[in-house]
Scaffold this motif. Sequence first.
Motif, PDB file in Angstrom:
ATOM      1  N   GLU A 260     -12.445   8.424  -1.680  1.00 12.22           N
ATOM      2  CA  GLU A 260     -12.359   8.806  -0.270  1.00 12.22           C
ATOM      3  C   GLU A 260     -12.297   7.579   0.638  1.00 12.22           C
ATOM      4  N   ALA A 261     -13.093   6.555   0.316  1.00  9.05           N
ATOM      5  CA  ALA A 261     -13.069   5.349   1.143  1.00  9.05           C
ATOM      6  C   ALA A 261     -11.723   4.634   1.048  1.00  9.05           C
ATOM      7  N   LEU A 262     -11.182   4.552  -0.155  1.00  9.61           N
ATOM      8  CA  LEU A 262      -9.885   3.906  -0.328  1.00  9.61           C
ATOM      9  C   LEU A 262      -8.782   4.681   0.381  1.00  9.61           C
ATOM     10  N   TRP A 263      -8.823   5.999   0.279  1.00  6.89           N
ATOM     11  CA  TRP A 263      -7.767   6.791   0.913  1.00  6.89           C
ATOM     12  C   TRP A 263      -7.830   6.678   2.429  1.00  6.89           C
TER      13      TRP A 263
ATOM     14  N   GLU B  20      -4.712   5.482   4.658  1.00  2.71           N
ATOM     15  CA  GLU B  20      -4.180   6.202   5.812  1.00  2.71           C
ATOM     16  C   GLU B  20      -4.150   5.321   7.058  1.00  2.71           C
ATOM     17  N   ALA B  21      -5.114   4.376   7.115  1.00  2.00           N
ATOM     18  CA  ALA B  21      -5.122   3.467   8.255  1.00  2.00           C
ATOM     19  C   ALA B  21      -4.022   2.426   8.155  1.00  2.00           C
ATOM     20  N   ARG B  22      -3.762   1.988   6.949  1.00  5.02           N
ATOM     21  CA  ARG B  22      -2.697   0.998   6.738  1.00  5.02           C
ATOM     22  C   ARG B  22      -2.293   1.016   5.271  1.00  5.02           C
ATOM     23  N   PRO B  23      -1.265   1.769   4.895  1.00  4.39           N
ATOM     24  CA  PRO B  23      -0.878   1.838   3.475  1.00  4.39           C
ATOM     25  C   PRO B  23      -0.278   0.517   3.003  1.00  4.39           C
ATOM     26  N   THR B  24      -0.899  -0.058   1.993  1.00  3.31           N
ATOM     27  CA  THR B  24      -0.397  -1.292   1.386  1.00  3.31           C
ATOM     28  C   THR B  24      -0.285  -1.096  -0.117  1.00  3.31           C
ATOM     29  N   PRO B  25       0.591  -1.843  -0.777  1.00  7.39           N
ATOM     30  CA  PRO B  25       0.690  -1.728  -2.237  1.00  7.39           C
ATOM     31  C   PRO B  25      -0.617  -2.036  -2.944  1.00  7.39           C
ATOM     32  N   ALA B  26      -1.392  -3.013  -2.449  1.00  9.35           N
ATOM     33  CA  ALA B  26      -2.644  -3.368  -3.114  1.00  9.35           C
ATOM     34  C   ALA B  26      -3.632  -2.213  -3.102  1.00  9.35           C
ATOM     35  N   LEU B  27      -3.754  -1.526  -1.968  1.00 13.79           N
ATOM     36  CA  LEU B  27      -4.663  -0.383  -1.888  1.00 13.79           C
ATOM     37  C   LEU B  27      -4.222   0.749  -2.817  1.00 13.79           C
ATOM     38  N   CYS B  28      -2.940   1.042  -2.823  1.00 10.27           N
ATOM     39  CA  CYS B  28      -2.430   2.133  -3.672  1.00 10.27           C
ATOM     40  C   CYS B  28      -2.622   1.820  -5.145  1.00 10.27           C
TER      41      CYS B  28
ATOM     42  N   LEU C 164       7.906  -1.642   8.609  1.00 11.68           N
ATOM     43  CA  LEU C 164       8.117  -2.308   7.322  1.00 11.68           C
ATOM     44  C   LEU C 164       9.598  -2.584   7.108  1.00 11.68           C
ATOM     45  N   SER C 165       9.881  -3.700   6.472  1.00  8.36           N
ATOM     46  CA  SER C 165      11.261  -4.020   6.098  1.00  8.36           C
ATOM     47  C   SER C 165      11.656  -3.210   4.864  1.00  8.36           C
ATOM     48  N   GLY C 166      12.940  -3.309   4.514  1.00 13.96           N
ATOM     49  CA  GLY C 166      13.407  -2.572   3.346  1.00 13.96           C
ATOM     50  C   GLY C 166      12.694  -2.970   2.067  1.00 13.96           C
ATOM     51  N   GLU C 167      12.496  -4.260   1.861  1.00 12.37           N
ATOM     52  CA  GLU C 167      11.809  -4.734   0.663  1.00 12.37           C
ATOM     53  C   GLU C 167      10.355  -4.291   0.659  1.00 12.37           C
ATOM     54  N   GLU C 168       9.698  -4.340   1.823  1.00 16.05           N
ATOM     55  CA  GLU C 168       8.307  -3.914   1.899  1.00 16.05           C
ATOM     56  C   GLU C 168       8.173  -2.423   1.616  1.00 16.05           C
ATOM     57  N   LYS C 169       9.158  -1.649   2.077  1.00 20.65           N
ATOM     58  CA  LYS C 169       9.128  -0.217   1.778  1.00 20.65           C
ATOM     59  C   LYS C 169       9.262   0.040   0.284  1.00 20.65           C
ATOM     60  N   LEU C 170      10.155  -0.697  -0.359  1.00 19.65           N
ATOM     61  CA  LEU C 170      10.327  -0.507  -1.798  1.00 19.65           C
ATOM     62  C   LEU C 170       9.059  -0.868  -2.558  1.00 19.65           C
ATOM     63  N   ASP C 171       8.386  -1.943  -2.157  1.00 21.41           N
ATOM     64  CA  ASP C 171       7.119  -2.309  -2.800  1.00 21.41           C
ATOM     65  C   ASP C 171       6.083  -1.212  -2.609  1.00 21.41           C
ATOM     66  N   LEU C 172       6.003  -0.672  -1.411  1.00 23.70           N
ATOM     67  CA  LEU C 172       5.040   0.391  -1.145  1.00 23.70           C
ATOM     68  C   LEU C 172       5.379   1.639  -1.942  1.00 23.70           C
ATOM     69  N   LEU C 173       6.658   2.001  -1.985  1.00 25.10           N
ATOM     70  CA  LEU C 173       7.061   3.185  -2.739  1.00 25.10           C
ATOM     71  C   LEU C 173       6.786   3.023  -4.233  1.00 25.10           C
ATOM     72  N   SER C 174       6.976   1.823  -4.757  1.00 23.34           N
ATOM     73  CA  SER C 174       6.662   1.585  -6.159  1.00 23.34           C
ATOM     74  C   SER C 174       5.171   1.772  -6.418  1.00 23.34           C
ATOM     75  N   ALA C 175       4.330   1.294  -5.495  1.00 24.59           N
ATOM     76  CA  ALA C 175       2.879   1.478  -5.651  1.00 24.59           C
ATOM     77  C   ALA C 175       2.504   2.952  -5.546  1.00 24.59           C
ATOM     78  N   ILE C 176       3.147   3.685  -4.631  1.00 19.94           N
ATOM     79  CA  ILE C 176       2.888   5.122  -4.515  1.00 19.94           C
ATOM     80  C   ILE C 176       3.338   5.844  -5.784  1.00 19.94           C
ATOM     81  N   ALA C 177       4.460   5.394  -6.344  1.00 21.59           N
ATOM     82  CA  ALA C 177       4.928   5.989  -7.595  1.00 21.59           C
ATOM     83  C   ALA C 177       3.902   5.770  -8.707  1.00 21.59           C
ATOM     84  N   GLU C 178       3.305   4.589  -8.768  1.00 19.42           N
ATOM     85  CA  GLU C 178       2.278   4.317  -9.765  1.00 19.42           C
ATOM     86  C   GLU C 178       1.077   5.233  -9.556  1.00 19.42           C
TER      87      GLU C 178
END
Length: 1155
Positions: free
Chosen positions: A569-572, A576-584, A643-657
């Motif tokens: 819950e704390a991580l989520w 929600e406040a700032r989605p980053t690949p590291a958090l995901c 977010l830039s295109g590359e940053e979006k792809l990094d985030l989407l990859s983390a969400i996919a994981e």
Amino acid sequence: MKDLVDFFKSSNYDSGTATQMIQCICDGRSSILDAVECLGELLTSENSGERAAGTRLLAEVLHGLPKNCLNEAQIKFISAFFLERMKDHHTVIPAVLHALPCLLELEQISNSDVEKLVRGLLLEVHCQSQLMLDRRNYYSVIRIAITKHKAVIDEMFNEFVLGFISAADGEKDPRNLLLLFSLVPVIANAGTLGKMSEDLFEVVAAYFPIDFVPPVYDPLGVTEEDLSDGLRQCLSCHVGWAEYFLPLLCEKMESDLPQAKKEAYRTLILCCARGYTSEALSPHLTVLWHCIRRDVVDGSDAQVSAVAIEALSAVLAAAHIKVVDVNTVTTIVDAIIDECVVHLPAPESRLFLPASDLLTAVIAAQECAALRVYPKAVAHLTEVTKTPDSSSRAWINVLNALAKMASASRQRDHCYDVVPTEVEAHCNACLGAVTAALQHRSAAVVAEGITAARALFYCRSAASPWWGPLRQEILNVLLSSGGSDTRVRSNALSALAEPSDGSCELLTQELLPHLNVADGGTVADGGTVADGGTVADGGTVADVGAVADAVLDAMVVLTDAASCQRCVEALWKAIEARPTPALCKSLARIIDKTGDDAGAQEFLFSSWRGLEKVVALGVMAAMPSTALNKNHTSNLPDLLQQLSGEEKLDLLSAIAELCRSLSAIRPALRTPLSLPLSCSLAALQPAAGGTMWQRTSIWQPCGLLIQRLQLRMLLSWWVGSINTEIRAEYTAVWSLDTETAAENTALLVVVVEGLVCWCQDAGPLGRPELLLPLLRWATAPTAPEACRQAAVLAMAALVNKLPTGADFLRLLKWLEHELKKIMEGGHAPHKKLAVTLMGWVLKALEMRAAPETLKWRNELQSLLSNEELGVTAAQCYSVLLSDHAYAFCASSSSNVRLLYKQRTFEGLVTSLVSEFDVSSGKTRRCCLLAIASLLPHVPQPLLQHHIDKLLVVLVEGVRSTAESAVVSGSVSTLRLLLQAQPLPSQNASHAGSLVLALLALTNSPHATKNKGAKCFLRNKVQNHQTFSTKSENSEITSSVDVAIDDVETFKTLVQLSESSDEAAAGFSLTDVLDQKCSVEDKGTSSGPLLQPLLVREASLACLELLTQLPLADVLPYRAQVVRELKCAVADHKRVVRRAAAAARTAWLQLGTGPS
């Protein structure tokens, strides 16, 4: 039975006769006595060869009979016969040795017969005079006798041991030595050896230490380690050999050879583990200590020192068992302490590390010795940490020594639930040293201090009063600036990950406050988050959600099933406040760690509804700005659009994981998921720097994302998941008319491919809106290669997964119609791509064994004769049996029937070979290419079954110059076949063609084309300067044709060789040769095809394996092969030179051995 024996004699001792005789005996039509009677003429012949053949046949019959087939009377008769044959000519003895193992394993054999056979073997047959396989049979008889007839051997034990010593003495074959080394322990412990104990020991001690270099191409795979391990087990099996063996070990320890030293120490360790006690070791303790001391203190080989220290620990542990002389053991321990403790106050000296290692070995050996060592060691080591000017190196060495000593105590007691006794007695001194190390200014010292704290004070029970405060201190180090050091972070996380009470408190009180964000407040540069989410200690507000990696890593290692809900819950909330690949990614790791717990699963999927939340976040991250809900209550849409295109792809990859982690827990939840995350990827605009397909770095994360998500229901957005405007926007990008539309569609095609390849139920995906665009992309020459391949895979996966029924038949009919239209009216590039798609569709049908497979198979084969598409169709056969990286396999839920490769190959090979036989020209070459494309992916046993029909194809494939794939596939397949077994006798006639063809493939790129061609041809014609007869001309021409392409000049040569004109008979072949080479010099023609490294190496391996064929078939080519492999031996690639040397050696030895 009489007829079978007559046939055996008339057929030059046919080996198949034994099988028929066995069948007669098993059926009851004859008996073993009838067989002996019918073989009487052979068995009593004056010719020793005939007696050997008859005895061998009788032995083969015994091997094929069931163990309970013969009664006691029959066994007695047969035993008497073979006992008498032991005195026969030496050529008969191998057949007798072949029969004895089987005879001793018969169920009804009596003890008297066993005794007679064993005694006769030991007295009458000299083992070392036999060949290797016969000696192995000899040892097999001894093994069976000692294991299955021990009562008989006990009565003749001394005679048996003496005979075994005589038989084994001098054995050199590594395979037989492995068998001997396994027999010696059985015999040594089977009875009282008495005076023969030393003799038996000397037989095996002569091999110590093993010095063996296996052949490069050893099919049996006996290694030096196999022999060394067998010898160690053998020499350490009998405690009574200690008086002979320990002096030998000391002698080897004093050797100058590191390998001999290591082998001696390893064997000593095994001896101590297998029963050596104080009684055996005490007389040699002093000498052993001096040897170990020299190799540890004065030695230069780290491996020898390490194994010597291990040997010291083993010796001291064994010396404390059944102690005979206490003073001797005590004296040695005191000598070690006095020798080593004096070096501990100087941790930077050269002798500190050897001294601490020796003391660690004493601690690991025995508790009493450890209690004597530890107080002195700790006193000296901790004193160093109190010195203010101690260097970092001194700190590291001291802490490392303390950690090793504590670990040695645990290793000795095999107990991790309590702190070791000697550590507990000196905990204050050790605790002070560790605490000071954690506060040291050097990161290396801090990292070593964490390791020492864990080794000294961690235990699995809750009784340790020291680990809790130390754990808190380690966490503080991790969260401070020292946590940025890689080694400090790694050691701290390993320590925190140890199961212990208090993990939940650390997580709640120390880590979760770092994630508390309220009203946009964040963790700032060096600031800490206080209650309510305010930034303290002067920190400034930085990017929302910027959380230190160390905090996230610590949360992952501390989270367990009990604290999973609070941490998730704390991580989520932070995400929600700032989605980053590291958090995901951190959240995904926590889910992977705790997902097996039932309570955690209930929270993740019921209370928290994690999968829906994660996919919704992914949809929001992937959608264009026009598609996002402007009334969203948070500022998340605005943050995502920054977010830039590359940053979006990094985030989407983390969400996919994260999606993968959730869906892996409950796979059943994947199917009803309707959130179209993957569809939204199509809305990503091309990043700056080129079009989408020109920037391949974007494809990889997108493809990985789709394959990991495994989402279903791609077309859910067509039925209302997204509003009408967005649906129209997505529908528009299926067009290939404009470059912009194509760029937007590129990712969508990859999305479709990923979903279709990974889905379990493809029914909802077989819609017309999807099929036609996929077909257009799959057959569009202007489309990006990656996109086109994705469309082909998606279409084939649909054919494979669509359920059997009307939809499936409709799809096949539609595909057939569309492909036919392209074939009839499309341009050449479109047609070739359509053929490629046809090949993948056929693969999908073959895998599911659909009834329509035969129709598509015939259609693809009919294209082999097409002048324009034949080569493309032939290349399609390479995909039919090959394995794909992720599609068309069990893990991707593909429809794969059992033995599909075998079934497919059986259905294809017959028709392809038949067409190959009747066709000519380009069609024949296309058939050859198709077969060669299949062969590398066919299971080897299946190839052997079809060797008769494939060998002709392989020979032509090896000789082919049109397609490199044909040559490579043919040579590789031929190599596999020859390695499995030699060519059958009925196919040995192809040996000549194979030898000549393979020789042409061994040429090296360093050899000049013209010189290589000229040298080859001149060797062929040095004795045939002019044409004399038509047969001679044909022989020369066929030889030359192997090496040189069929150029215009060579056509003239062929015509001359077939001409009967007298003028042509005087034409000089040298003139033609000179003309050929001069044409090459001008660059207007090519010389011999320069083959790749793998082809050259495989060809040389095949040449070596061809020496296994009957001598009469290959001996005529020996001189030629030996002569022409000189160039290959000088190849610039070592692997080719090695293969050439092995092949040339095999051909040099051809015909020189006993055969």
